[in-house]
Design an enzyme around this catalytic site. Structure first.
Site, PDB file in Angstrom:
ATOM      1  CE  LYS A   1       0.078  -4.704   2.875  1.00  0.00           C
ATOM      2  NZ  LYS A   1      -0.106  -6.075   2.297  1.00  0.00           N
TER       3      LYS A   1
ATOM      4  CE1 TYR B   1      -3.205  -2.541   5.639  1.00  0.00           C
ATOM      5  CE2 TYR B   1      -3.391  -0.184   5.221  1.00  0.00           C
ATOM      6  CZ  TYR B   1      -3.296  -1.484   4.746  1.00  0.00           C
ATOM      7  OH  TYR B   1      -3.277  -1.724   3.400  1.00  0.00           O
TER       8      TYR B   1
ATOM      9  CB  THR C   1      -0.903   0.013   1.252  1.00  0.00           C
ATOM     10  OG1 THR C   1      -1.571   1.268   1.364  1.00  0.00           O
ATOM     11  CG2 THR C   1      -0.094  -0.194   2.522  1.00  0.00           C
ATOM     12  CG  ASP C   2      -1.155   4.951  -0.935  1.00  0.00           C
ATOM     13  OD1 ASP C   2      -1.704   4.296  -0.023  1.00  0.00           O
ATOM     14  OD2 ASP C   2      -1.779   5.793  -1.614  1.00  0.00           O
ATOM     15  CD  GLU C   3      -3.388   3.529   4.467  1.00  0.00           C
ATOM     16  OE1 GLU C   3      -3.308   3.706   5.693  1.00  0.00           O
ATOM     17  OE2 GLU C   3      -4.377   3.031   3.911  1.00  0.00           O
TER      18      GLU C   3
END
Length: 352
Positions: free
Chosen positions: A164, A160, A134-136
């Protein structure tokens, strides 16, 4: 000889769309490994009755089970999508995210490496493991800052995102240490059919349908980069075939929009399609207390994957209209899902 794929999390939102696309091609044989959490369902997979598809209910943290699956089916490719992904849930209960996203990824990596190491010749040379992220993991951008590139330092702000980021780092280590043939992808906010209605677009639409209050964090000024799930999965397949081992690729569509504008656009499209009379859906919008550590802006630079020859194709407005139309044509899906299954302290505060 068929291309044999293992897709983890293949009964979730992105996974089911990917699996459905892969099994359309009779040259592919797809094994879907999913433990079927609250947000996944085998019914999400189209064409699941076809002979080139196999579903296995399993938890990726179960290394013995993973080993037996790898030994039996001998995949050419593994696309790792299985993950806990809802930020609010990670804030209230990080343990599940640590278990699945970190320990589960470790188990899958380790057993996949052992399997790959046993292969010979072209089977070993052509094997690929795609770590879908993810970009997060990059953290948050300020207005005017340059988009995240693949070389940005990771700076996750939620449990989260941290889980990741850890999975990405493990994947990188397996490539650097063991030469395991991994490619990492980082995508932005996905939308499309079969997304669980705790995420912004299906949640908003569900509230519109039921004429319930639509909760928006803060003032809704957070900016997200949106990509249709069809574009994301085409990017994954493209990177699997064209990407360089050990590299990272951002898969996005350069489509930054404020959350409040997404919500208002959904309301307007819903009202137009459903020919709403009287009170407009945007009157249902209510601003609620912001989530802790809420990232201001996500935006990813897609120059690297563009140089490979890939780009997103789905227009935002058309994709959003098609997505809303899909949910309206499949209202039974929303009825079957117990809305707001998530009982957290933020989105769960509004009952009417």
């Amino acid at each position: 000889m068929k291309n044999i794929y293992i897709v983890t999390g293949g009964s979730g939102f992105i996974g089911s769309n990917l699996v459905s696309k892969l099994i359309k091609d009779k040259n592919n044989y797809v094994i879907n490994i999913d433990k079927l959490t609250y947000a996944s369902n085998e019914d999400f997979v189209e064409y699941k009755s076809q002979s080139n598809y196999k579903f296995i209910k399993a938890d990726i943290i179960n290394d013995k089970k993973i080993k037996s699956i790898l030994t039996k089916y001998k995949p050419n490719f593994i696309i790792h999508l299985a993950a806990e992904s809802h930020v609010d849930r990670s804030i209230d209960n990080p343990k599940n995210f640590i278990s699945t996203n970190i320990l589960g990824t470790y188990s899958l990596l380790n057993e996949s490496y052992n399997y790959w190491n046993s292969l010979k010749g072209s089977k070993k040379m052509n094997f690929r493991f795609i770590m879908v992220s993810t970009d997060e993991v990059y953290g948050s951008l300020k207005s005017g800052e340059k988009k995240f590139t693949e070389s940005n330092v990771y700076s996750p702000n939620s449990p989260y995102a941290a889980s990741k980021a850890s999975a990405d780092m493990l994947s990188r280590a397996w490539f650097k240490t063991y030469k395991f043939p991994i490619i990492i992808t980082n995508t932005c906010n996905n939308y499309g059919p079969w997304q669980f209605p705790e995420k912004l677009i299906p949640l908003t639409l569900s509230k519109c349908i039921k004429k319930q209050i639509i909760p928006v964090f803060g003032k809704g000024n957070q900016i997200r980069d949106w990509i249709h799930v069809d574009d994301h999965i085409s990017g994954l397949i493209y990177v699997l075939n064209k990407g360089k081992l050990g590299e990272k690729y951002n898969i996005g569509s350069n489509n930054e929009i404020k959350n409040i504008n997404v919500v208002k656009e959904i309301c307007d499209i819903f009202d137009e399609i459903s020919q709403t009379k009287g009170k407009k859906s945007n009157k249902l919008i209510r601003f609620v207390k912001d989530r802790p550590g809420h990232d201001t802006r996500y935006a990813i630079d897609t120059s690297k994957i563009s140089k490979l020859g890939w780009k997103a194709k789905v227009n935002w407005k058309k994709g959003l209209i098609d997505t809303i139309g899909w949910y309206l044509d499949n209202t039974e899906y929303l009825k079957r899902i117990k809305e707001n299954t998530y009982s957290g302290k933020r989105l769960g505060v509004i009952k009417k």
